[in-house]
Design a protein around this motif. Structure first.
Motif, PDB file in Angstrom:
ATOM      1  N   PHE A 114      40.243  39.117  28.699  1.00  0.00           N
ATOM      2  CA  PHE A 114      39.723  40.427  29.093  1.00  0.00           C
ATOM      3  C   PHE A 114      40.049  40.731  30.552  1.00  0.00           C
ATOM      4  O   PHE A 114      40.264  41.865  30.930  1.00  0.00           O
ATOM      5  N   TYR A 115      40.046  39.700  31.354  1.00  0.00           N
ATOM      6  CA  TYR A 115      40.232  39.905  32.783  1.00  0.00           C
ATOM      7  C   TYR A 115      41.612  40.411  33.157  1.00  0.00           C
ATOM      8  O   TYR A 115      41.803  40.923  34.249  1.00  0.00           O
ATOM      9  N   LEU A 116      42.546  40.292  32.255  1.00  0.00           N
ATOM     10  CA  LEU A 116      43.872  40.828  32.571  1.00  0.00           C
ATOM     11  C   LEU A 116      43.754  42.336  32.805  1.00  0.00           C
ATOM     12  O   LEU A 116      44.314  42.893  33.758  1.00  0.00           O
ATOM     13  N   LEU A 171      42.160  42.918  36.061  1.00  0.00           N
ATOM     14  CA  LEU A 171      43.060  42.711  37.198  1.00  0.00           C
ATOM     15  C   LEU A 171      43.938  43.936  37.410  1.00  0.00           C
ATOM     16  O   LEU A 171      44.233  44.310  38.531  1.00  0.00           O
ATOM     17  N   LEU A 172      44.358  44.563  36.312  1.00  0.00           N
ATOM     18  CA  LEU A 172      45.190  45.761  36.446  1.00  0.00           C
ATOM     19  C   LEU A 172      44.389  46.913  37.023  1.00  0.00           C
ATOM     20  O   LEU A 172      44.842  47.625  37.907  1.00  0.00           O
ATOM     21  N   SER A 173      43.133  47.087  36.504  1.00  0.00           N
ATOM     22  CA  SER A 173      42.357  48.226  36.988  1.00  0.00           C
ATOM     23  C   SER A 173      41.719  47.915  38.333  1.00  0.00           C
ATOM     24  O   SER A 173      41.672  48.763  39.218  1.00  0.00           O
ATOM     25  N   GLY A 174      41.237  46.674  38.499  1.00  0.00           N
ATOM     26  CA  GLY A 174      40.595  46.284  39.756  1.00  0.00           C
ATOM     27  C   GLY A 174      41.574  46.317  40.904  1.00  0.00           C
ATOM     28  O   GLY A 174      41.206  46.582  42.045  1.00  0.00           O
ATOM     29  N   SER A 175      42.840  46.092  40.597  1.00  0.00           N
ATOM     30  CA  SER A 175      43.818  46.045  41.673  1.00  0.00           C
ATOM     31  C   SER A 175      44.091  47.436  42.247  1.00  0.00           C
ATOM     32  O   SER A 175      44.651  47.546  43.327  1.00  0.00           O
ATOM     33  N   VAL A 176      43.680  48.507  41.542  1.00  0.00           N
ATOM     34  CA  VAL A 176      43.904  49.850  42.073  1.00  0.00           C
ATOM     35  C   VAL A 176      43.219  49.977  43.438  1.00  0.00           C
ATOM     36  O   VAL A 176      43.838  50.366  44.427  1.00  0.00           O
ATOM     37  N   LEU A 177      41.930  49.584  43.478  1.00  0.00           N
ATOM     38  CA  LEU A 177      41.183  49.694  44.744  1.00  0.00           C
ATOM     39  C   LEU A 177      41.690  48.690  45.776  1.00  0.00           C
ATOM     40  O   LEU A 177      41.923  49.038  46.920  1.00  0.00           O
ATOM     41  N   VAL A 178      41.847  47.453  45.334  1.00  0.00           N
ATOM     42  CA  VAL A 178      42.258  46.406  46.272  1.00  0.00           C
ATOM     43  C   VAL A 178      43.636  46.732  46.860  1.00  0.00           C
ATOM     44  O   VAL A 178      43.857  46.609  48.063  1.00  0.00           O
ATOM     45  N   GLU A 179      44.549  47.178  46.017  1.00  0.00           N
ATOM     46  CA  GLU A 179      45.895  47.505  46.503  1.00  0.00           C
ATOM     47  C   GLU A 179      45.868  48.706  47.453  1.00  0.00           C
ATOM     48  O   GLU A 179      46.647  48.773  48.395  1.00  0.00           O
ATOM     49  N   THR A 180      44.965  49.656  47.199  1.00  0.00           N
ATOM     50  CA  THR A 180      44.890  50.823  48.076  1.00  0.00           C
ATOM     51  C   THR A 180      44.346  50.426  49.447  1.00  0.00           C
ATOM     52  O   THR A 180      44.901  50.810  50.466  1.00  0.00           O
ATOM     53  N   ILE A 181      43.277  49.615  49.452  1.00  0.00           N
ATOM     54  CA  ILE A 181      42.694  49.215  50.739  1.00  0.00           C
ATOM     55  C   ILE A 181      43.685  48.395  51.554  1.00  0.00           C
ATOM     56  O   ILE A 181      43.895  48.639  52.734  1.00  0.00           O
ATOM     57  N   THR A 220      52.030  43.080  42.057  1.00  0.00           N
ATOM     58  CA  THR A 220      50.779  43.114  41.294  1.00  0.00           C
ATOM     59  C   THR A 220      50.572  41.798  40.548  1.00  0.00           C
ATOM     60  O   THR A 220      49.459  41.261  40.504  1.00  0.00           O
ATOM     61  N   ILE A 221      51.648  41.267  39.969  1.00  0.00           N
ATOM     62  CA  ILE A 221      51.522  40.007  39.228  1.00  0.00           C
ATOM     63  C   ILE A 221      51.111  38.875  40.180  1.00  0.00           C
ATOM     64  O   ILE A 221      50.180  38.119  39.900  1.00  0.00           O
ATOM     65  N   VAL A 222      51.773  38.801  41.325  1.00  0.00           N
ATOM     66  CA  VAL A 222      51.457  37.721  42.271  1.00  0.00           C
ATOM     67  C   VAL A 222      50.018  37.838  42.756  1.00  0.00           C
ATOM     68  O   VAL A 222      49.275  36.853  42.779  1.00  0.00           O
ATOM     69  N   LEU A 223      49.619  39.058  43.101  1.00  0.00           N
ATOM     70  CA  LEU A 223      48.245  39.255  43.579  1.00  0.00           C
ATOM     71  C   LEU A 223      47.256  38.889  42.470  1.00  0.00           C
ATOM     72  O   LEU A 223      46.223  38.262  42.726  1.00  0.00           O
ATOM     73  N   GLY A 224      47.583  39.278  41.228  1.00  0.00           N
ATOM     74  CA  GLY A 224      46.729  38.947  40.081  1.00  0.00           C
ATOM     75  C   GLY A 224      46.583  37.442  39.938  1.00  0.00           C
ATOM     76  O   GLY A 224      45.479  36.929  39.722  1.00  0.00           O
ATOM     77  N   LEU A 225      47.696  36.714  40.081  1.00  0.00           N
ATOM     78  CA  LEU A 225      47.645  35.254  39.948  1.00  0.00           C
ATOM     79  C   LEU A 225      46.787  34.645  41.059  1.00  0.00           C
ATOM     80  O   LEU A 225      45.985  33.749  40.797  1.00  0.00           O
ATOM     81  N   VAL A 226      46.952  35.163  42.274  1.00  0.00           N
ATOM     82  CA  VAL A 226      46.128  34.654  43.378  1.00  0.00           C
ATOM     83  C   VAL A 226      44.648  34.943  43.082  1.00  0.00           C
ATOM     84  O   VAL A 226      43.778  34.086  43.266  1.00  0.00           O
ATOM     85  N   GLY A 227      44.387  36.166  42.576  1.00  0.00           N
ATOM     86  CA  GLY A 227      43.015  36.547  42.229  1.00  0.00           C
ATOM     87  C   GLY A 227      42.445  35.607  41.170  1.00  0.00           C
ATOM     88  O   GLY A 227      41.317  35.105  41.287  1.00  0.00           O
ATOM     89  N   TYR A 228      43.236  35.328  40.127  1.00  0.00           N
ATOM     90  CA  TYR A 228      42.836  34.392  39.070  1.00  0.00           C
ATOM     91  C   TYR A 228      42.526  33.034  39.690  1.00  0.00           C
ATOM     92  O   TYR A 228      41.522  32.399  39.385  1.00  0.00           O
TER      93      TYR A 228
END
Lengths: 314, 520
Positions: free
Chosen positions: A245-247, A250-260, A106-114
């Protein structure tokens, strides 16, 4: 500043406690019984088990779900203070190793997203502020609206259809080499880039109208120096705020992205655990998530001081 | 001419040898599939299909079903005898080793079932084996089960859910310790569980039936059905359990094959008998007659389903009574005029001309509970609402997330509930759904005749008598139906055409995975 940090950290304790109470109450008030869900309905094809009501009661007692809610809460809180997060009902194993294995993805994906968001939003935001009401500005506005309004599950599925199924360029899902980061990182960053572009554009527009920018220009400074040294630094405060705020996003947005994208991260674990009413896992992840948001806000506050020396922490 | 002949012969021989070569099973390769994340890999604790998908490759049962479900084949037990109704003696295979190299013995069998029956173990299968009184180890390779009651479905339960776990290993690591580090006797040895990513098992080099062709079997954890299908299309996985919506896409793709799994799925719309309106058989029959089940089968199940008029699926061949099915097909056929007449006869008429029937000032309003997630169920709910409206029934659809649906369904907070489930293999399981005391009797259905026929069927050791009880049960059930069986259809599996050596098997195609090979 140290005093300020300590004060902020102490203030975070009641906030975190309040979050745990709210989450605990809401979770337990939500209809659905973890034991019933564990057993499921019907015999299925593969596990033709039979169940009896008494067995459900035994399992409820095993997990302490038969006790009054406040006792369950204080037991859980007591364990947390001792550094124990309890056991997952579904996985019948300790919660912490489950979460630990999922944190890094999740952290790595968040950093890439950032990273994606920054690479898209900064140039677009700055250019559209400098060329206000130009074609580029209109295009960038269109891009922002697209980014903000595009549901990530739809965008994700469309990308899979094009890049994986049709062109066979990228794997559909999972986490592995750099190729697996492209689509989920883009989808996560794209949503964030939309609003970030708007934010950068408006902060910049405001700063560019200020007297000190005009002064800098009239002194004959290079436009690049004017923009980076004078404008960007002053425009940075609202941008830093939105980054904090985006942190949470990233945690909540990643729920959908990680599921897909079948990403083995925390977002998917919390989504799956909510469906299974796996209370200990959900509570632990929300505790960690809210702790991260509180910390991010503190860091944001401290960064203000570096950007703008006029801000004092008294 | 001679030259031409010899060339023709040579080419012919080459072609024949190529064809033969292509048909010969090859060793090697990794078989990938996609599914949900398993919850635990100990088969006696697992309750979900994704866990069983892996666990059942690692562990084995004493006996297995023969293809066609007509009897039983040896597995860990080489043979068995049943000297009287209450005694079963199993003679175990010689030379079977656990994955850690220790020999498999009768003590493991005894330990397994004692653990299953231990209420503190949390095993989900206690009820199935509750008739076991004692288990005796006669010698290392002979074990005897002494039962309290005649249990005609004992072998079925052993074949379906009687997976044997190791005594020594379980005692060493604890029952919970086996969940993420399983160790069995099966054709595949547990390799790795990467949380959220995949679970892999590798070939058991010392498997007692011979090494499997595949080097490894990997379940990639992909929660989204659309992405699973995309992974199958791109060749990232070799097999998925698919959904109806994708059947036409698979049939159009030459690289993919549709396999029908004999496990029958039912969609049922169950009546809540706490609701007085639904206690009236005329109203229930009207609900049947107002619903075009054949059209639902064509529209939603692409013609792969059939309209069931029996609580049992056709796949339970020896118990399913075709004559009952045919007899009641006529009574419960789609006939809106008949539905209107029945409702009027039951006192439901549209007195205020608002299009909805009423009785004593109360409109005929029914709440339909639907769990979200299965697109087919949601579509069926909409069709039901539309079709019932034409006969003056106001159906309100309440869609709920599965956990919430379970809560409401078990609390009886609905008038009709729609659910989809796999019906299993033995008619003994009917008791769970339709007996007054059944664990899944969401309908609060209680019919003394049905109860007694189910009880008699479950304990009758004589095959003919047992069949008779179940035939009568089907008839009684259809006379007083607790629910509408909307559709019955086989589960689907979609395969890459590289997968060879598959055959239709009673427990799904993965059952004999050690015989499967990949043609790359």
């Amino acid at each position: 500043m140290l005093q300020y940090t300590i004060r902020k950290l102490l203030a975070a304790i009641p906030i975190m406690l309040a979050i745990t109470v709210i989450v605990f109450v809401i979770l337990h008030m939500t209809p659905g019984d973890p034991i019933r869900i564990l057993i499921g309905f019907g015999t299925g094809g593969y596990s033709g088990g039979d169940v009896e009501a008494s067995m459900l009661d035994q399992l409820r007692a095993k997990w302490g779900l038969d006790q009054p809610l406040h006792i369950q809460y204080f037991k859980w809180l007591g364990n947390i203070l001792k550094g124990e997060m309890g056991n997952s009902i579904r996985f019948r194993s300790p919660v912490w190793p489950l979460i630990k294995a999922r944190m890094w993805p999740t952290i790595v994906l968040g950093l890439v997203g950032y990273g994606v968001a920054i690479c898209l939003a900064f140039p677009l935001g700055i250019i559209s502020a400098l060329r206000q009401n130009s074609v580029i500005d209109y295009l960038s506005t269109g891009f922002s609206l697209f980014g903000m309004s595009m549901p990530s599950f739809w965008l994700g599925l469309m990308l899979i259809l094009l890049f994986s199924v049709t062109w066979r360029l990228l794997p559909t899902s999972g986490m592995g080499d750099w190729k697996t980061f492209v689509m989920p990182g883009f989808v996560l960053g794209f949503g964030m880039a939309g609003s970030l572009t708007r934010m950068i554009r408006s902060s910049f527009l405001e700063v560019l109208r200020q007297d000190y920018v005009r002064t800098a220009r009239s002194k004959g400074l290079l436009e690049r120096v004017v923009l980076v040294k004078h404008a960007l630094r002053n425009a940075a405060i609202p941008i830093v705020t939105i980054f904090g705020f985006y942190l949470a996003y990233l945690l909540s947005g990643s729920v959908l992205v990680e599921t897909i994208f079948a990403w083995p991260g925390l977002g998917r674990l919390v989504f799956q655990s909510l469906g299974n009413r796996d209370y200990p896992v959900v509570q632990a992840i929300i505790l960690i998530g809210s702790g991260a948001v509180v910390m991010a806000n503190l860091v944001t506050d401290l960064v203000y001081g570096f950007i703008d020396p006029r801000i004092r922490y008294d | 001419m001679k030259r031409l002949l010899s060339w023709t012969l040579l080419i012919g021989l080459l072609l024949v040898s190529t064809v033969c070569f292509a048909q010969e099973a090859k060793y090697g390769g990794t078989f990938y599939t996609a599914g949900d994340e398993p919850s635990n890999l100990n088969p006696i604790l697992a309750t979900d299909g994704s866990s069983s998908m892996v666990a059942e490759r690692i562990y084995e049962t004493l006996v297995t079903y023969t293809p066609g479900l007509t009897g039983f084949d040896p597995a860990l037990a080489a043979s068995w005898e049943n000297p009287d109704e209450l005694t079963w003696v199993f003679y175990l295979q010689e030379g079977v080793l656990w994955h850690d190299g220790t020999p498999f013995t009768a003590a493991d069998v005894k330990f397994t079932f004692e653990t299953v029956l231990d209420p503190t173990s949390g095993a989900a299968r206690q009820q199935n084996f509750s008739s076991i009184d004692t288990i005796e180890v006669i010698d290392d390779l002979t074990v005897q089960f002494n039962l309290t009651d005649p249990t005609p479905f004992f072998l079925d339960d052993l074949a379906l859910i009687g997976h044997i776990i190791s005594k020594a290993y379980t005692e060493e690591v604890g029952l919970d310790g086996t969940i993420r580090a399983p160790m069995g006797t099966g054709p595949f040895v547990f390799d790795e569980w990467a949380p959220g990513e995949y679970v892999s098992v590798v070939a058991n080099e010392n498997y007692w039936r011979g090494r499997p062709y595949l080097d490894a079997f990997v379940v990639k954890i992909i929660p989204e059905a659309a992405v699973r299908f995309a992974a199958l299309e791109t060749g990232e996985v070799h097999m998925i359990y698919g959904s109806m919506a994708d059947v036409s896409a698979v049939e159009a793709n030459p690289d993919l094959t549709v396999f029908l799994d004999p496990i029958v799925q039912f969609v049922q719309a169950g009546f809540n008998f706490q609701n007085e309106t639904l206690q009236d058989i005329r109203v229930r029959q009207a609900l049947f007659n107002a619903l075009d089940r054949a059209a639902i089968g064509d529209a939603i199940f692409y013609g792969y389903s059939y309209v069931p008029n029996s609580p049992m699926p056709r796949s339970q061949g020896m118990y399913f009574d075709q004559s009952v099915n045919d007899k009641y097909a006529e009574l419960y056929k789609y006939d809106p005029a008949q539905a209107r007449a029945l409702l009027a006869d039951a006192g439901w008429t549209d007195t205020d001309a608002d299009g909805i029937r009423d009785k004593n000032g109360e409109p005929l309003h029914l709440v339909l509970l639907v769990p979200t997630g299965g697109i087919e169920l949601e579509q069926i709910a909409v069709i039901m609402k539309t079709q019932y409206a034409t006969v003056g029934i106001d159906l309100e659809i309440e869609k709920l997330e599965f956990g919430t649906w379970l809560d409401k369904a078990f609390a009886g907070e609905f008038d009709i509930d729609v659910v989809q489930y796999g019906v299993g293999f033995t008619p003994a399981l009917q008791e769970q759904y339709h007996h007054t005391q059944g664990a899944f009797n969401l309908q609060f259905y209680s019919n003394i005749l049905v109860d007694s026929l189910l009880e008699s069927g479950k304990t009758a050791t004589d095959m003919e008598r047992r069949q008779l009880y179940y035939n009568q049960y089907q008839e009684q059930w259809m006379i007083d139906p607790p629910l509408i069986q909307v559709a019955a259809w086989p589960a689907f599996a979609f395969y890459s055409s590289k997968v060879m050596g598959m055959s239709e098997l009673p427990l799904g195609q993965l059952e004999l995975l050690y015989q499967v090979w990949l043609d790359d």
